[in-house]
Each structure stands twice: as C-alpha cells, then as structure tokens.
Design a protein around this motif. Structure first.
Motif, PDB file in Angstrom:
ATOM      1  N   CYS A 198       0.833  -1.211   0.000  1.00 19.11           N
ATOM      2  CA  CYS A 198       0.000   0.000   0.000  1.00 19.11           C
ATOM      3  C   CYS A 198       0.863   1.256   0.000  1.00 19.11           C
ATOM      4  CB  CYS A 198      -0.929   0.011   1.202  1.00 19.11           C
ATOM      5  SG  CYS A 198      -2.177  -1.259   1.153  1.00 19.11           S
ATOM      6  N   GLY A 199       1.942   1.230   0.761  1.00 17.46           N
ATOM      7  CA  GLY A 199       2.839   2.381   0.811  1.00 17.46           C
ATOM      8  C   GLY A 199       3.480   2.673  -0.528  1.00 17.46           C
ATOM      9  N   ILE A 200       3.897   1.621  -1.228  1.00 19.26           N
ATOM     10  CA  ILE A 200       4.491   1.811  -2.557  1.00 19.26           C
ATOM     11  C   ILE A 200       3.449   2.380  -3.518  1.00 19.26           C
ATOM     12  CG2 ILE A 200       5.402   0.582  -4.570  1.00 19.26           C
ATOM     13  CD1 ILE A 200       6.770  -1.331  -2.546  1.00 19.26           C
ATOM     14  N   GLY A 201       2.250   1.827  -3.477  1.00 17.70           N
ATOM     15  CA  GLY A 201       1.194   2.319  -4.368  1.00 17.70           C
ATOM     16  C   GLY A 201       0.835   3.768  -4.123  1.00 17.70           C
ATOM     17  N   LEU A 202       0.681   4.144  -2.845  1.00 12.88           N
ATOM     18  CA  LEU A 202       0.326   5.527  -2.539  1.00 12.88           C
ATOM     19  C   LEU A 202       1.471   6.487  -2.837  1.00 12.88           C
ATOM     20  CD1 LEU A 202      -1.684   5.021   0.752  1.00 12.88           C
ATOM     21  CD2 LEU A 202      -2.562   5.672  -1.479  1.00 12.88           C
ATOM     22  N   THR A 203       2.696   6.053  -2.614  1.00 13.51           N
ATOM     23  CA  THR A 203       3.845   6.907  -2.927  1.00 13.51           C
ATOM     24  C   THR A 203       3.941   7.161  -4.425  1.00 13.51           C
ATOM     25  OG1 THR A 203       5.029   6.057  -0.996  1.00 13.51           O
ATOM     26  CG2 THR A 203       6.328   7.144  -2.683  1.00 13.51           C
ATOM     27  N   VAL A 204       3.763   6.121  -5.216  1.00 14.59           N
ATOM     28  CA  VAL A 204       3.789   6.289  -6.676  1.00 14.59           C
ATOM     29  C   VAL A 204       2.635   7.173  -7.127  1.00 14.59           C
ATOM     30  CG1 VAL A 204       3.507   5.041  -8.863  1.00 14.59           C
ATOM     31  CG2 VAL A 204       5.036   4.153  -7.108  1.00 14.59           C
ATOM     32  N   ARG A 205       1.476   7.004  -6.517  1.00 14.65           N
ATOM     33  CA  ARG A 205       0.313   7.828  -6.868  1.00 14.65           C
ATOM     34  C   ARG A 205       0.604   9.299  -6.635  1.00 14.65           C
ATOM     35  NH1 ARG A 205      -5.153   8.219  -3.338  1.00 14.65           N
ATOM     36  NH2 ARG A 205      -6.091   9.908  -4.491  1.00 14.65           N
ATOM     37  N   HIS A 206       1.164   9.614  -5.468  1.00 20.54           N
ATOM     38  CA  HIS A 206       1.455  11.012  -5.155  1.00 20.54           C
ATOM     39  C   HIS A 206       2.583  11.551  -6.029  1.00 20.54           C
ATOM     40  CE1 HIS A 206      -1.352  11.089  -1.911  1.00 20.54           C
ATOM     41  NE2 HIS A 206      -0.706  10.176  -1.203  1.00 20.54           N
ATOM     42  N   ALA A 207       3.563  10.725  -6.337  1.00 20.91           N
ATOM     43  CA  ALA A 207       4.672  11.169  -7.175  1.00 20.91           C
ATOM     44  C   ALA A 207       4.204  11.447  -8.601  1.00 20.91           C
ATOM     45  CB  ALA A 207       5.786  10.135  -7.162  1.00 20.91           C
ATOM     46  N   LEU A 208       3.322  10.601  -9.130  1.00 23.99           N
ATOM     47  CA  LEU A 208       2.830  10.807 -10.494  1.00 23.99           C
ATOM     48  C   LEU A 208       1.896  12.007 -10.608  1.00 23.99           C
ATOM     49  CD1 LEU A 208       2.212   7.138 -11.668  1.00 23.99           C
ATOM     50  CD2 LEU A 208       4.091   8.675 -12.297  1.00 23.99           C
ATOM     51  N   SER A 209       1.238  12.359  -9.508  1.00 24.48           N
ATOM     52  CA  SER A 209       0.358  13.532  -9.544  1.00 24.48           C
ATOM     53  C   SER A 209       1.103  14.800  -9.140  1.00 24.48           C
ATOM     54  CB  SER A 209      -0.858  13.320  -8.647  1.00 24.48           C
ATOM     55  OG  SER A 209      -0.453  13.249  -7.294  1.00 24.48           O
ATOM     56  N   ALA A 210       2.432  14.736  -9.078  1.00 27.04           N
ATOM     57  CA  ALA A 210       3.315  15.873  -8.812  1.00 27.04           C
ATOM     58  C   ALA A 210       3.198  16.413  -7.385  1.00 27.04           C
ATOM     59  CB  ALA A 210       3.100  16.982  -9.828  1.00 27.04           C
ATOM     60  N   ASP A 211       2.753  15.594  -6.445  1.00 20.93           N
ATOM     61  CA  ASP A 211       2.765  15.959  -5.028  1.00 20.93           C
ATOM     62  C   ASP A 211       4.013  15.365  -4.388  1.00 20.93           C
ATOM     63  OD1 ASP A 211       0.479  17.454  -4.832  1.00 20.93           O
ATOM     64  OD2 ASP A 211      -0.809  15.753  -4.359  1.00 20.93           O
ATOM     65  N   ILE A 212       5.147  15.984  -4.617  1.00 18.75           N
ATOM     66  CA  ILE A 212       6.413  15.424  -4.163  1.00 18.75           C
ATOM     67  C   ILE A 212       6.503  15.422  -2.647  1.00 18.75           C
ATOM     68  CG2 ILE A 212       8.926  15.668  -4.274  1.00 18.75           C
ATOM     69  CD1 ILE A 212       7.568  14.737  -6.863  1.00 18.75           C
ATOM     70  N   ILE A 213       6.037  16.487  -2.009  1.00 16.26           N
ATOM     71  CA  ILE A 213       6.100  16.558  -0.541  1.00 16.26           C
ATOM     72  C   ILE A 213       5.236  15.467   0.080  1.00 16.26           C
ATOM     73  CG2 ILE A 213       5.633  18.017   1.468  1.00 16.26           C
ATOM     74  CD1 ILE A 213       7.990  18.959  -0.216  1.00 16.26           C
ATOM     75  N   GLU A 214       4.040  15.302  -0.438  1.00 15.10           N
ATOM     76  CA  GLU A 214       3.152  14.259   0.087  1.00 15.10           C
ATOM     77  C   GLU A 214       3.699  12.865  -0.201  1.00 15.10           C
ATOM     78  OE1 GLU A 214      -1.590  13.227   0.140  1.00 15.10           O
ATOM     79  OE2 GLU A 214      -0.900  15.164  -0.584  1.00 15.10           O
ATOM     80  N   ALA A 215       4.364  12.702  -1.339  1.00 16.89           N
ATOM     81  CA  ALA A 215       4.993  11.419  -1.661  1.00 16.89           C
ATOM     82  C   ALA A 215       6.118  11.104  -0.675  1.00 16.89           C
ATOM     83  CB  ALA A 215       5.530  11.438  -3.087  1.00 16.89           C
ATOM     84  N   LEU A 216       6.905  12.092  -0.321  1.00 14.61           N
ATOM     85  CA  LEU A 216       7.984  11.882   0.657  1.00 14.61           C
ATOM     86  C   LEU A 216       7.434  11.556   2.043  1.00 14.61           C
ATOM     87  CD1 LEU A 216      10.494  14.685  -0.355  1.00 14.61           C
ATOM     88  CD2 LEU A 216      10.778  12.223  -0.607  1.00 14.61           C
ATOM     89  N   ILE A 217       6.368  12.242   2.428  1.00 16.04           N
ATOM     90  CA  ILE A 217       5.748  11.970   3.732  1.00 16.04           C
ATOM     91  C   ILE A 217       5.169  10.560   3.750  1.00 16.04           C
ATOM     92  CG2 ILE A 217       3.828  12.603   5.248  1.00 16.04           C
ATOM     93  CD1 ILE A 217       4.330  15.526   4.376  1.00 16.04           C
ATOM     94  N   THR A 218       4.467  10.184   2.683  1.00 19.06           N
ATOM     95  CA  THR A 218       3.883   8.844   2.604  1.00 19.06           C
ATOM     96  C   THR A 218       4.962   7.772   2.627  1.00 19.06           C
ATOM     97  OG1 THR A 218       2.061   9.728   1.303  1.00 19.06           O
ATOM     98  CG2 THR A 218       2.373   7.362   1.229  1.00 19.06           C
ATOM     99  N   PHE A 219       6.033   7.988   1.861  1.00 15.21           N
ATOM    100  CA  PHE A 219       7.123   7.027   1.832  1.00 15.21           C
ATOM    101  C   PHE A 219       7.772   6.872   3.205  1.00 15.21           C
ATOM    102  CE2 PHE A 219      11.645   6.056   1.273  1.00 15.21           C
ATOM    103  CZ  PHE A 219      11.528   4.815   0.663  1.00 15.21           C
ATOM    104  N   THR A 220       7.994   7.975   3.885  1.00 15.49           N
ATOM    105  CA  THR A 220       8.622   7.929   5.215  1.00 15.49           C
ATOM    106  C   THR A 220       7.743   7.198   6.220  1.00 15.49           C
ATOM    107  OG1 THR A 220       9.710  10.029   4.748  1.00 15.49           O
ATOM    108  CG2 THR A 220       9.613   9.329   7.047  1.00 15.49           C
ATOM    109  N   LEU A 221       6.464   7.532   6.247  1.00 17.45           N
ATOM    110  CA  LEU A 221       5.561   6.905   7.214  1.00 17.45           C
ATOM    111  C   LEU A 221       5.379   5.417   6.941  1.00 17.45           C
ATOM    112  CD1 LEU A 221       2.825   9.649   7.586  1.00 17.45           C
ATOM    113  CD2 LEU A 221       4.602   9.040   9.217  1.00 17.45           C
TER     114      LEU A 221
END
Length: 81
Positions: A14-37
């Motif tokens: 789930c973490g990989i999927g959500l991180t990729v989702r945020h990265a592809l939608s150009a939410d880099i900060i949210e992708a980093l937060i999701t990846f870290t958590l």
C-alpha cells in the motif's frame, strides 16, 4: 509466516502504491511523507521479532492496526477505481 509479517507486507504494498500515486500527480512533498511513514510502519511491523526486548511492547492494539490498514486499502482502491 506470522500475522505481523502479513500486515507488514500489505502495508509495504500500500505504501508503494500511494507513494507512486502522489509522485505521479506531482505531489512530491506528500509522496515523501507517505514514503517515510509507510517505510517506518512496514519495517517496524515486519521485523517485530528482531527488535530488542525493551522495544517489543505493543504500542497500539491489533484491532487499531487492522483499521489503519483497511483505511489505507480503501484509499488505494479509490485511486484504482
């Protein structure tokens, strides 16, 4: 395979999927937060057996962890549909 291994694997996927989702939608900060958590959650859950005894206590009850994983799966399903 123990129960906490299964939860760790599901949280990792789930973490990989959500991180990729945020990265592809150009939410880099949210992708980093999701990846870290999710990295923290996945590693601490999967390697629960290898933690020192002082870190082996239960922080959250199991049913709260199940609710969190279900909410994450619902968010991932909402993205896929």
């Amino acid at each position: 395979m123990k129960r906490h291994h299964i939860v760790g694997i599901i949280a990792g996927i789930c973490g990989i999927g959500l991180t990729v989702r945020h990265a592809l939608s150009a939410d880099i900060i949210e992708a980093l937060i999701t990846f870290t958590l999710f990295s923290f959650l996945t590693i601490s859950t999967f390697f629960k057996d290898r933690l020192p005894p002082r870190w082996d206590h239960q922080i959250w009850p199991f049913w709260i962890c199940v609710i969190v994983v279900c909410l994450i799966l619902l968010e991932l399903a909402d993205y896929l549909l």
